[in-house]
Design a protein around this motif. Structure first.
Motif, mmCIF file in Angstrom:
data_model
loop_
_atom_site.group_PDB
_atom_site.id
_atom_site.type_symbol
_atom_site.label_atom_id
_atom_site.label_comp_id
_atom_site.label_asym_id
_atom_site.label_seq_id
_atom_site.Cartn_x
_atom_site.Cartn_y
_atom_site.Cartn_z
ATOM 1 N N THR A 84 -2.014 -36.554 23.557
ATOM 2 C CA THR A 84 -2.547 -37.162 22.494
ATOM 3 C C THR A 84 -3.620 -38.203 22.850
ATOM 4 O O THR A 84 -4.597 -38.304 21.885
ATOM 5 N N GLU A 88 8.388 -34.131 25.483
ATOM 6 C CA GLU A 88 7.853 -34.981 24.690
ATOM 7 C C GLU A 88 6.818 -36.045 25.573
ATOM 8 O O GLU A 88 5.664 -36.284 24.735
ATOM 9 N N SER A 134 3.675 -34.086 25.552
ATOM 10 C CA SER A 134 2.892 -34.307 24.177
ATOM 11 C C SER A 134 2.287 -35.392 23.964
ATOM 12 O O SER A 134 1.135 -35.512 23.478
#
Length: 62
Positions: free
Chosen positions: A53, A46, A49
């Motif tokens: 972004t 997580e 990720s």
């Protein structure tokens, strides 16, 4: 054995039985709630990720 001795032994046996039942034979504690917490690998995925972004190149503006 006199009646008094038998009654005293019975009372002591009941008290010891209650103490053993309450403290020594206590049910096992429930396991910690780890199902709601992400595993370290999930947490790392997580985080990666989220970091991706912010590091992806932006589309060129027209």
């Amino acid at each position: 054995m006199s009646k008094t001795t038998v009654i005293a032994i019975a009372i002591v046996a009941v008290v010891v039985g209650i103490a053993v039942g309450r403290y020594a034979l206590r049910p096992a504690a429930p396991p910690a709630a780890t199902a709601s917490q992400p595993t370290p690998q999930d947490g790392a995925a997580e985080s990666a990720s989220r970091a991706m972004t912010f590091t992806q190149p932006k589309a060129p503006g027209k």
